[in-house]
Design a protein around this motif. Structure first.
Motif, PDB file in Angstrom:
ATOM      1  N   SER A 475       0.838  -1.210   0.000  1.00 15.52           N
ATOM      2  CA  SER A 475       0.000   0.000   0.000  1.00 15.52           C
ATOM      3  C   SER A 475       0.868   1.253   0.000  1.00 15.52           C
ATOM      4  O   SER A 475       0.542   2.251  -0.666  1.00 15.52           O
ATOM      5  CB  SER A 475      -0.930  -0.002   1.215  1.00 15.52           C
ATOM      6  OG  SER A 475      -1.911  -1.006   1.119  1.00 15.52           O
ATOM      7  N   VAL A 476       1.980   1.229   0.755  1.00 17.48           N
ATOM      8  CA  VAL A 476       2.910   2.365   0.776  1.00 17.48           C
ATOM      9  C   VAL A 476       3.559   2.547  -0.589  1.00 17.48           C
ATOM     10  O   VAL A 476       3.592   3.650  -1.153  1.00 17.48           O
ATOM     11  CB  VAL A 476       3.984   2.162   1.861  1.00 17.48           C
ATOM     12  CG1 VAL A 476       5.066   3.235   1.749  1.00 17.48           C
ATOM     13  CG2 VAL A 476       3.360   2.184   3.251  1.00 17.48           C
ATOM     14  N   LEU A 477       4.104   1.456  -1.146  1.00 15.54           N
ATOM     15  CA  LEU A 477       4.853   1.536  -2.396  1.00 15.54           C
ATOM     16  C   LEU A 477       3.955   1.899  -3.580  1.00 15.54           C
ATOM     17  O   LEU A 477       4.379   2.612  -4.498  1.00 15.54           O
ATOM     18  CB  LEU A 477       5.566   0.213  -2.650  1.00 15.54           C
ATOM     19  CG  LEU A 477       6.673  -0.116  -1.639  1.00 15.54           C
ATOM     20  CD1 LEU A 477       7.116  -1.562  -1.779  1.00 15.54           C
ATOM     21  CD2 LEU A 477       7.849   0.836  -1.813  1.00 15.54           C
ATOM     22  N   ALA A 478       2.711   1.410  -3.565  1.00 16.73           N
ATOM     23  CA  ALA A 478       1.780   1.773  -4.640  1.00 16.73           C
ATOM     24  C   ALA A 478       1.508   3.271  -4.629  1.00 16.73           C
ATOM     25  O   ALA A 478       1.452   3.923  -5.693  1.00 16.73           O
ATOM     26  CB  ALA A 478       0.485   0.989  -4.488  1.00 16.73           C
ATOM     27  N   ARG A 479       1.354   3.845  -3.454  1.00 19.66           N
ATOM     28  CA  ARG A 479       1.129   5.288  -3.352  1.00 19.66           C
ATOM     29  C   ARG A 479       2.391   6.073  -3.708  1.00 19.66           C
ATOM     30  O   ARG A 479       2.316   7.137  -4.335  1.00 19.66           O
ATOM     31  CB  ARG A 479       0.651   5.637  -1.936  1.00 19.66           C
ATOM     32  CG  ARG A 479      -0.809   5.294  -1.686  1.00 19.66           C
ATOM     33  CD  ARG A 479      -1.167   5.373  -0.204  1.00 19.66           C
ATOM     34  NE  ARG A 479      -2.612   5.271  -0.008  1.00 19.66           N
ATOM     35  CZ  ARG A 479      -3.297   4.129  -0.054  1.00 19.66           C
ATOM     36  NH1 ARG A 479      -2.648   2.982  -0.287  1.00 19.66           N
ATOM     37  NH2 ARG A 479      -4.606   4.111   0.137  1.00 19.66           N
ATOM     38  N   MET A 488       9.989   3.828 -10.865  1.00 16.15           N
ATOM     39  CA  MET A 488       9.917   2.385 -11.069  1.00 16.15           C
ATOM     40  C   MET A 488      10.513   1.598  -9.915  1.00 16.15           C
ATOM     41  O   MET A 488      10.201   0.411  -9.755  1.00 16.15           O
ATOM     42  CB  MET A 488      10.617   2.010 -12.367  1.00 16.15           C
ATOM     43  CG  MET A 488       9.932   2.556 -13.623  1.00 16.15           C
ATOM     44  SD  MET A 488       8.205   2.000 -13.768  1.00 16.15           S
ATOM     45  CE  MET A 488       8.446   0.233 -13.956  1.00 16.15           C
ATOM     46  N   ARG A 489      11.334   2.204  -9.103  1.00 14.45           N
ATOM     47  CA  ARG A 489      11.891   1.484  -7.942  1.00 14.45           C
ATOM     48  C   ARG A 489      10.766   1.049  -6.996  1.00 14.45           C
ATOM     49  O   ARG A 489      10.794  -0.057  -6.457  1.00 14.45           O
ATOM     50  CB  ARG A 489      12.893   2.366  -7.196  1.00 14.45           C
ATOM     51  CG  ARG A 489      14.127   2.747  -8.011  1.00 14.45           C
ATOM     52  CD  ARG A 489      15.073   3.627  -7.195  1.00 14.45           C
ATOM     53  NE  ARG A 489      14.394   4.808  -6.685  1.00 14.45           N
ATOM     54  CZ  ARG A 489      14.330   5.128  -5.386  1.00 14.45           C
ATOM     55  NH1 ARG A 489      14.906   4.345  -4.474  1.00 14.45           N
ATOM     56  NH2 ARG A 489      13.701   6.217  -5.000  1.00 14.45           N
ATOM     57  N   TYR A 490       9.804   1.926  -6.798  1.00 11.38           N
ATOM     58  CA  TYR A 490       8.683   1.603  -5.914  1.00 11.38           C
ATOM     59  C   TYR A 490       7.799   0.519  -6.528  1.00 11.38           C
ATOM     60  O   TYR A 490       7.348  -0.398  -5.826  1.00 11.38           O
ATOM     61  CB  TYR A 490       7.861   2.856  -5.630  1.00 11.38           C
ATOM     62  CG  TYR A 490       8.653   3.987  -4.994  1.00 11.38           C
ATOM     63  CD1 TYR A 490       9.498   3.747  -3.912  1.00 11.38           C
ATOM     64  CD2 TYR A 490       8.573   5.287  -5.488  1.00 11.38           C
ATOM     65  CE1 TYR A 490      10.224   4.780  -3.323  1.00 11.38           C
ATOM     66  CE2 TYR A 490       9.285   6.320  -4.909  1.00 11.38           C
ATOM     67  CZ  TYR A 490      10.121   6.065  -3.830  1.00 11.38           C
ATOM     68  OH  TYR A 490      10.842   7.089  -3.258  1.00 11.38           O
ATOM     69  N   LEU A 491       7.552   0.600  -7.819  1.00 12.51           N
ATOM     70  CA  LEU A 491       6.713  -0.399  -8.484  1.00 12.51           C
ATOM     71  C   LEU A 491       7.393  -1.766  -8.475  1.00 12.51           C
ATOM     72  O   LEU A 491       6.736  -2.791  -8.245  1.00 12.51           O
ATOM     73  CB  LEU A 491       6.421   0.030  -9.919  1.00 12.51           C
ATOM     74  CG  LEU A 491       5.551  -0.922 -10.735  1.00 12.51           C
ATOM     75  CD1 LEU A 491       4.166  -1.064 -10.094  1.00 12.51           C
ATOM     76  CD2 LEU A 491       5.427  -0.449 -12.182  1.00 12.51           C
ATOM     77  N   THR A 549      -3.289   0.709  -9.212  1.00 12.45           N
ATOM     78  CA  THR A 549      -2.297   1.720  -9.593  1.00 12.45           C
ATOM     79  C   THR A 549      -1.227   1.199 -10.545  1.00 12.45           C
ATOM     80  O   THR A 549      -0.628   1.989 -11.285  1.00 12.45           O
ATOM     81  CB  THR A 549      -1.600   2.282  -8.340  1.00 12.45           C
ATOM     82  OG1 THR A 549      -1.021   1.211  -7.591  1.00 12.45           O
ATOM     83  CG2 THR A 549      -2.578   3.046  -7.465  1.00 12.45           C
ATOM     84  N   ALA A 550      -0.962  -0.097 -10.512  1.00 16.02           N
ATOM     85  CA  ALA A 550       0.113  -0.649 -11.345  1.00 16.02           C
ATOM     86  C   ALA A 550      -0.357  -0.863 -12.779  1.00 16.02           C
ATOM     87  O   ALA A 550      -1.546  -1.039 -13.032  1.00 16.02           O
ATOM     88  CB  ALA A 550       0.603  -1.969 -10.745  1.00 16.02           C
ATOM     89  N   PRO A 551       0.564  -0.882 -13.692  1.00 14.94           N
ATOM     90  CA  PRO A 551       0.194  -1.146 -15.087  1.00 14.94           C
ATOM     91  C   PRO A 551       0.133  -2.640 -15.391  1.00 14.94           C
ATOM     92  O   PRO A 551       0.712  -3.466 -14.687  1.00 14.94           O
ATOM     93  CB  PRO A 551       1.345  -0.485 -15.868  1.00 14.94           C
ATOM     94  CG  PRO A 551       2.525  -0.588 -14.952  1.00 14.94           C
ATOM     95  CD  PRO A 551       1.979  -0.474 -13.556  1.00 14.94           C
TER      96      PRO A 551
END
Length: 641
Positions: A475-479, A488-491, A549-551
């Motif tokens: 949830s943190v990284l998606a935001r 892209m590091r977070y994704l 949120t992700a592709p």
């Protein structure tokens, strides 16, 4: 003798007495004389010869006869009603209240009664289920027994407090009985994976007692929940991040006071003769920075004097060159008139306290490296005071603090010094960076470095992964991926975090299966499975956030895991319903023991989670269950047979 009345022309009546035997008058007796006088007197008064009204006739009747007739009539009527309504009776409550009112009126009318009414209640022993006794009070007049609330609180798991209404406290005291003191947070709309996370804007993770401090090296909380020395707990770090992200969306824009940026904002620094401070141009940053160099000793520090009382969040870009270099902030507690020095050193140190000096380590890796540091001075001071006096630490109010000075020692560079009311996004990104740099690249998990024991289950050894921690981190990284504009590091980290959802707990993942049929993501990967409800739902929210949120492929993968979990939730949800509350987990099925009932705060979490899920899933089971469980918090229970 006969009396005859006649009326003359003037309207006056006259009388004559005529002897029946002869026309000679009879000598009147004394009685006759008196009657004649009375009649003459009456005859002198003129009156009409009209007929008298009926009421005058009734008044002439014998009153005793009338009263006798009325008495007989009342008795006959009463007897008739009684014979026809023999089954009628007043309610016991009415009779009791009437009796109590009569008793009170009787007592209040006498001096002795006043003493009796003000007399203390009588002591009485209350036998509880014939197992033990407690001391109670009895009001014999009111037929009431009073049980201490201290007993009721524990016996029925309720709470209550005496409050006085009004700001001046002039209103009468009131006792507030609460079946549950937990709070239900109603969703304000459909859940937005890019917006506020549940109701986490109300969370203040850093002030919790089980948070030792906020690491100066990492910028995230250090937990003492299961290990007193302190460790990084992924679930807690994620909650810290999600709380600050949510506060950034719900609070007012912070006030920022720029102290020094080496360009348009420059302060007059106190520079001793043995020290040096210059502003130089940094070609890489394309901006000016401040270079400083001092000798050893606090008296050689370069400093600025301040009087900031509300802006307590310090931000600074800092590069320290030597181990003896540091940043020092002096803060005054205006309530106690005591000042403290907060030191930020280039050392492998978590937190240390020596009298009024509180030390935080920036890590050995901070040398010769630019760092953007964001520190809440109130939190740093409070945690230091607790460390210095664990028995009776002083609770410091934020409004009592004043920043007196900022100083630099040793050799280094700094830029962009600000004091603000808050800097939520800086805290959020500190946590997001922690998840990027502390992920197990082989398993995709964020491991817990402590042992965890749950009664009846095998102990979890250090290195275990939590589905709740994974969900929160995702949830943190998606935001962070969305807010940063697509870093892209977070994704990549969020995508890798899906891997434990596919691996069974016994193999190092978080997956379990109920009755060999329904897949479940374990907050605690125990043997046998424990099926903790709130942790499972948090793990689902992480999947939903990434799916939204992700592709492409990553979104589909997260969506598939989310749908699998929601199917299991709907099939298993009612297993947690006790009829008056909820179970925290399903150990009563896994271990064959008594249910592990959820505390009211955890029960409220269950309700809040279902209310949120109901905004993204229209299945009536979710909303109906949430409403029923919410009713349990107000004393409602499922019907019995």
């Amino acid at each position: 003798m006969s009396e005859y009345l006649s009326v003359d022309a003037s309207g006056r009546a006259s009388s004559s007495n005529v002897h029946k035997l002869s026309g000679q008058p009879t000598p009147p007796s004394s009685t006759s004389t008196l009657l004649l006088q009375q009649r003459e007197t009456a005859l002198r008064k003129p009156h009409n010869l009209k007929r008298e009204p009926l009421v005058f006739f009734i008044m002439r009747l014998n009153l005793k006869a009338v009263l006798l007739l009325l008495t007989v009539a009342v008795m006959v009527i009463t007897l008739g009603i009684y014979m026809r309504c023999a089954a009628f009776s007043f309610s016991p409550d009415f009779v009791r209240q009437l009796s109590r009112r009569q008793t009170y009126d009787t007592l209040a009318s006498s001096a002795a009664g006043q003493d009796l009414l003000s007399s203390p209640l009588q002591d009485i022993e209350c036998a509880i289920n014939q197992e033990y006794s407690i001391h109670c009070k009895r009001d014999e007049n009111a037929n009431e027994v009073y049980v201490p609330f201290s007993f009721l609180r524990q016996y029925f798991d309720v709470s209550g407090a005496v409050t006085t209404g009004g700001s001046s406290g002039s209103e009468a005291a009131k006792f507030n009985w609460m079946h549950s003191n937990a709070k239900v947070n109603l969703p304000k709309g459909k859940y937005d994976p890019r917006g506020v996370f549940m109701y986490f804007e109300n969370y203040n993770v850093e002030v919790r007692d089980r948070v030792k401090c906020i690491s100066a090296a990492e910028g995230v909380p250090v937990s003492t929940q299961w290990e007193k020395r302190g460790y990084f707990y992924p679930t807690q770090i994620a909650q810290f991040a999600l709380a600050h992200y949510s506060k950034n969306l719900t609070e007012q824009t912070p006030r920022i006071h720029i102290l020094e940026d080496a360009d348009s904002n420059q302060m007059e620094w106190n520079t001793p003769k043995t020290s040096n401070m210059t502003r130089i141009w940094h070609h890489k940053f394309n901006t000016s920075i401040v270079q400083f160099e001092t000798t050893i000793g606090y008296e050689s520090a370069i400093s600025i004097q301040l009087n900031q009382t509300q802006d307590l969040v310090l931000s600074v870009d800092l590069l320290l060159v030597t181990n003896s270099s540091s940043l020092m902030v002096t803060v005054l507690n205006r309530d106690t008139k005591h000042s403290y020095n907060l030191h930020y050193l280039a050392a492998e140190l978590l937190l240390s306290v020596q009298e009024s000096n509180i030390y935080y380590g920036l890590g050995a890796g901070s040398l010769n490296k630019w760092r953007h540091i964001t520190r809440d001075l109130h939190i740093d001071l409070q945690k230091g005071i607790v460390m210095g006096d664990k028995r009776s630490p002083l609770k410091v109010r934020r409004s009592d603090l004043e920043v007196l000075s900022i100083a630099f020692l040793g050799i280094g560079f700094y830029d962009n010094i600000t004091l603000s009311t808050s800097d939520h996004l800086a805290h959020f990104y500190d946590a997001a960076e922690w998840f990027v740099h502390n992920q197990d690249m082989k398993t995709g998990g964020w491991t817990n470095p402590v042992r965890r024991s749950l009664n009846g289950f095998a102990e979890l050894r250090p290195g275990w992964i939590s589905a709740m921690g994974q969900g929160h981190a995702i949830s943190v990284l998606a935001r962070a991926y969305w807010h940063s504009g697509g870093d892209m590091r977070y994704l990549k980290a969020a995508s890798l975090g899906l891997q434990p959802y596919r691996i069974y707990s016994r193999d190092g993942g978080v997956l379990a299966q109920f009755m060999d049929k329904y897949y479940w993501y374990e907050e605690y990967p125990t043997t046998p499975a424990s099926y903790v409800l709130n942790g499972f739902i948090y793990s689902l929210l992480g999947l939903y956030d990434l799916n939204s949120t992700a592709p492409g492929k990553i979104a589909r993968e997260a969506g598939k895991l989310f749908a699998q979990g929601m199917h299991s939730l709907k099939k298993m949800l009612l297993l947690y319903d006790t009829g008056s509350g909820t179970s925290y987990d399903l150990r009563h099925l896994s271990l064959g023991v008594a249910p592990n009932l959820a505390r009211w705060d955890y029960h409220a979490t269950h309700v809040n989670q279902l209310l949120l899920l109901a905004t993204i899933d229209s299945d009536p089971l979710i909303a109906q269950t949430a409403e029923r469980w919410k009713g349990y918090m107000f004393g409602k229970r499922a019907k019995h047979n």
